[in-house]
Design a protein around this motif. Structure first.
Motif, PDB file in Angstrom:
ATOM      1  N   UNK A 153       0.851  -1.173   0.010  1.00  0.00           N
ATOM      2  CA  UNK A 153       0.160  -0.025  -0.022  1.00  0.00           C
ATOM      3  C   UNK A 153       0.753   1.218  -0.083  1.00  0.00           C
ATOM      4  N   UNK A 154       1.979   1.318   0.809  1.00  0.00           N
ATOM      5  CA  UNK A 154       3.078   2.470   0.748  1.00  0.00           C
ATOM      6  C   UNK A 154       3.451   2.693  -0.607  1.00  0.00           C
ATOM      7  N   UNK A 155       3.532   1.745  -1.427  1.00  0.00           N
ATOM      8  CA  UNK A 155       4.151   1.873  -2.552  1.00  0.00           C
ATOM      9  C   UNK A 155       3.048   2.576  -3.579  1.00  0.00           C
ATOM     10  N   UNK A 176       1.180   7.790  -6.404  1.00  0.00           N
ATOM     11  CA  UNK A 176       0.163   8.792  -6.581  1.00  0.00           C
ATOM     12  C   UNK A 176       0.234   9.955  -5.961  1.00  0.00           C
ATOM     13  N   UNK A 177       0.946  10.172  -4.927  1.00  0.00           N
ATOM     14  CA  UNK A 177       0.889  11.131  -3.973  1.00  0.00           C
ATOM     15  C   UNK A 177       2.112  11.863  -4.144  1.00  0.00           C
ATOM     16  N   UNK A 228      -6.020   3.050  -2.548  1.00  0.00           N
ATOM     17  CA  UNK A 228      -4.915   2.992  -1.253  1.00  0.00           C
ATOM     18  C   UNK A 228      -5.560   2.118  -0.107  1.00  0.00           C
ATOM     19  N   UNK A 229      -6.731   2.524   0.068  1.00  0.00           N
ATOM     20  CA  UNK A 229      -7.748   1.695   1.050  1.00  0.00           C
ATOM     21  C   UNK A 229      -7.872   0.366   0.739  1.00  0.00           C
ATOM     22  N   UNK A 230      -8.113   0.153  -0.470  1.00  0.00           N
ATOM     23  CA  UNK A 230      -8.431  -1.059  -1.099  1.00  0.00           C
ATOM     24  C   UNK A 230      -7.386  -1.884  -1.088  1.00  0.00           C
ATOM     25  N   UNK A 251      -2.555   0.095 -14.002  1.00  0.00           N
ATOM     26  CA  UNK A 251      -1.106  -0.426 -13.815  1.00  0.00           C
ATOM     27  C   UNK A 251      -0.682  -0.907 -12.342  1.00  0.00           C
ATOM     28  N   UNK A 252      -1.520  -0.236 -11.395  1.00  0.00           N
ATOM     29  CA  UNK A 252      -1.098  -0.722 -10.195  1.00  0.00           C
ATOM     30  C   UNK A 252      -2.345  -1.045  -9.379  1.00  0.00           C
ATOM     31  N   UNK A 253      -3.665  -0.652  -9.930  1.00  0.00           N
ATOM     32  CA  UNK A 253      -4.880  -0.693  -9.098  1.00  0.00           C
ATOM     33  C   UNK A 253      -6.063  -1.167 -10.359  1.00  0.00           C
TER      34      UNK A 253
END
Length: 720
Positions: free
Chosen positions: A282-284, A289-290, A348-350, A681-683
């Motif tokens: 999740x931190x990645x 995105x942030x 991110x929560x997912x 690509x990430x989610x």
């Protein structure tokens, strides 16, 4: 009444369960479809079998799909080696053949005969012959307790032996790729054809309609296609360009469906997706995105605004910067959509909920807990630590990539490094090769444009990268100037890198004299102190943390597969190897109160039409065909379909991939994703992730009715 209610409730549950069964996420290896995916694909409507998609004993769909230049996908659509890919995939080739006298970007290009088809040195088309799982052989000497470095060293030695001993024909090549972060290995036997010729391309007002405004956006109205042809030696084998070469006779080519699609139709996309990272912690995802996406968007936003201003005023600059603008803007807008999509779907929560489930299952299994305890937590902690260093890296990279004079210095430094490593006797050869490459660089370079980009990006770099992440020499030099414009005035007024002729004059000197002159060049000196800061202040910590992350990511990947064993099928991240993805035709809702349909029509092109605008102009011939409804056999009830969307999981590299129907027939050409769905690509999220395809009937309509190049349509196998 109660019985009726129970039956209704059960039916509702069945419908919900049925909808949940069909997951369209995944980029699957074609040789594994029969075991992992065939049942689901047929349940979604597929009529062919997995062996029709991948077969090494007879022609199958895989034999019609090629890696186009190593950066896109293309498909064979005739028995004479005719290739279909995107306009933006062929853009560089089209640009290189263009000039003010023959502007194929603006006017299009169509070879009326085979003799008019244009060669493209360096452009290749690579077929996959077969794919072998070599994991067992590759890892046979791996022992418990090895460090990651020791493990990889043992595997590399085995891979060298495997590659040397593989059975293949003399003209074929071998490629080995790691999958699942190096937990599995597959070997690919390939055939690469090096004579690929440009056959046809619509004008950019069709092939790039909407340009950057519409890029990554739905509804879309772009005829994003171009055509090439593979040529082979007279024996049918790969051969360098020769006038004696003949069109390739492929093992298989795609038949073309004239039926079109409707909602919920099964679709399948085959191609060579470039890179995804679906299994990050999740931190990645949060970092992406942030932190990183924001930084890169900020730098490119500044550069693109300057390029755009010049391109709108000057036709020569427009031609020079067309390809680099398109390439730079493509990623810039994608990153913005990625940020938006992750936020909208609470990505991110997912990911955090996924990790909570992972931890629950891990802790319930003593053996797995002992093996993988702390792996995920440590990974997340490492991503938090690496954030400032990764951000500084991206600001530095974007500065060098988008300020062309700094890019030129990087090329010079590479030349000097090569000369040093290969010996003084090789310098003249290396220099001549370097100067030949720089001709193309300066052909598309304007010092005035680059100076303005330099000013803007240097301001951002100096403001956003902390002083302790920059070299002392840069900080001292920067402090001596009151603003970036004064620095730019000095660099661009006196540097030898602002034109090919100035650089050539220096490079004609003997090696030591040339290098001594360049060492004093203000652009070279600036680039060196920038590089010095990155290498001394950022790279050591960044690389150490990244190595630790990479090593632990492999373990975490294996942990996920072990923890969720029997509960889900895992597909490997994209790595530019042949994949299959499948989904259904459907619209989506990008925001509250907004619902998008799944089809667009030529009517929409005319609604967006702005005469004289470089993004939304429309050719007079297309307007005439529209007014007369002269669509031939390609229209539908007096309308001309243009594009459609579906839930296929695609990414960069899938550009040019064929969109296939349930019968394996070509129905469209993949060229983009919806803006909010670029975060796939990430989610990947099926609610908004859609790929965008140009309807094959629009392609045929443009080739036949607009361009009058019916000879190409006559090559194809149209299925009604």
């Amino acid at each position: 009444m109660l019985l009726k209610s129970v039956k209704s409730w059960m039916l509702l549950v069945l419908v919900v369960l049925t909808q949940q069964v069909y997951a369209t996420e995944g980029m699957w290896l074609p040789q594994l479809l029969s075991n992992l995916n065939e049942k689901e694909m047929k349940g979604m409507g597929m009529k062919i079998s997995a062996s029709d998609i991948y077969n090494i004993n007879k022609g199958s769909l895989k034999d019609a799909i090629v890696s186009f230049g190593g950066f896109c996908t293309a498909e064979v659509i005739s028995s004479q080696g005719l290739l279909l890919t995107n306009h933006h995939c062929g853009y560089d080739a089209i640009q290189k053949h263009s000039s003010l006298e023959h502007n194929y970007l603006d006017n299009g290009f169509w070879a009326r005969t085979a003799a008019e088809e244009l060669p493209n040195p360096g452009l290749t088309a690579t077929f996959i012959v077969r794919i072998d799982d070599i994991t067992k052989a590759a890892t046979q000497n791996v022992k418990a307790g090895m460090t990651e470095k020791e493990r990889q060293s043992v595997i590399d030695k085995q891979l060298a032996i495997i590659k040397k001993e593989v059975k293949k024909e003399s003209w074929q090549d071998v490629m080995i790729k790691p999958f699942f972060e190096g937990n599995k290995y597959y070997l690919f036997v390939t055939e690469t054809y090096k004579d690929v010729r440009l056959v046809g391309a619509p004008p950019s007002s069709i092939g790039k309609f909407g340009s950057d405004t519409d890029n990554w956006v739905w509804p879309r109205h772009t005829g994003d296609f171009s055509m090439f042809r593979i040529y082979a030696g007279k024996d049918g084998k790969p051969a360098p360009y020769s006038q004696d070469n003949v069109p390739l006779k492929p093992k298989y080519f795609l038949p073309i469906s004239m039926k079109g699609v409707k909602k919920d139709d099964f679709t399948m996309v085959m191609g060579f997706p470039g890179r995804t990272t679906e299994y990050l912690p999740s931190e990645a995802v949060k970092q992406t995105v942030e932190v990183l996406d924001f930084s890169k968007v900020e730098m490119r936003d500044a550069a693109l605004k300057i390029w755009d201003g010049y391109m709108r005023k000057n036709e020569q600059i427009k031609i020079q910067y067309a390809a680099k603008y398109a390439s730079t803007a493509n990623a810039w807008k994608k990153w913005q959509g990625e940020m938006l999509g992750v936020k909208k779907t609470d990505g991110i929560a997912k990911k955090q909920r996924y990790e909570a489930n992972y931890n629950q299952l891990l802790n319930a299994n003593p053996a797995l807990k002992q093996q993988y305890a702390g792996v995920l937590d440590t990974l997340n902690e490492l991503y938090i630590k690496i954030n400032p260093y990764a951000q500084a890296r991206d600001y530095y990279n974007e500065l060098v990539k988008n300020t062309e004079i700094l890019t030129a210095v990087d090329k010079l430094i590479a030349l000097a490094d090569d000369a040093e490593s290969q010996g003084a006797g090789q310098y003249n050869t290396l220099r001549d090769k370097f100067m030949e490459s720089m001709k193309a660089f300066y052909q598309n370079y304007n010092a005035g444009v680059d100076k303005d980009v330099f000013i803007s990006l240097m301001d951002i770099y100096a403001a956003k990268v902390p002083a302790n992440f920059r070299s002392a020499r840069f900080n001292s030099s920067w402090a001596s100037f009151t603003d970036s414009r004064k620095l730019a005035d000095q660099v661009y007024a006196t540097s030898n890198l602002t034109s090919y002729d100035k650089l050539a004059a220096v490079m004609q000197q003997p090696q030591q004299a040339a290098l001594a002159t360049l060492a004093k060049d203000p652009a070279v000196q600036l680039a060196i102190v920038l590089r010095e800061g990155f290498r001394e202040k950022v790279a050591p910590t960044l690389n150490a943390l990244q190595l630790d992350i990479n090593n632990r990511q492999r373990t975490y990947m294996q942990a996920q597969m072990d923890v969720f064993a029997g509960k889900k099928n895992f597909y490997p991240d994209a790595n530019s190897t042949l994949r299959v993805t499948y989904g259904k035709v459907d619209g989506y809702s990008p925001a509250d109160g907004v619902q998008y349909d799944y089809y667009t029509w030529l009517d929409g092109v005319m609604e967006k039409y702005i005469p004289g605008d470089y993004e939304f102009d429309v050719p007079a011939k297309l307007i005439e065909l529209y007014k007369n409804k002269d669509y031939g056999k390609y229209g539908v009830n007096g309308k001309m379909p243009v594009c459609f969307i579906a839930s296929n999981h695609t990414t960069g590299g899938n550009s040019g991939s064929p969109a296939l129907n349930a019968n394996g027939q070509l129905i469209g050409l993949n060229f983009d994703r919806t803006w909010e769905g670029t975060m796939s690509d990430i989610n990947y999220d099926p609610s908004i992730c859609r790929n965008i395809m140009v309807d094959i009937r629009y392609v045929l309509f443009i080739v036949d009715k607009f361009a009058g190049c019916k000879r190409l349509v006559d090559e194809m196998k149209l299925v009604n």
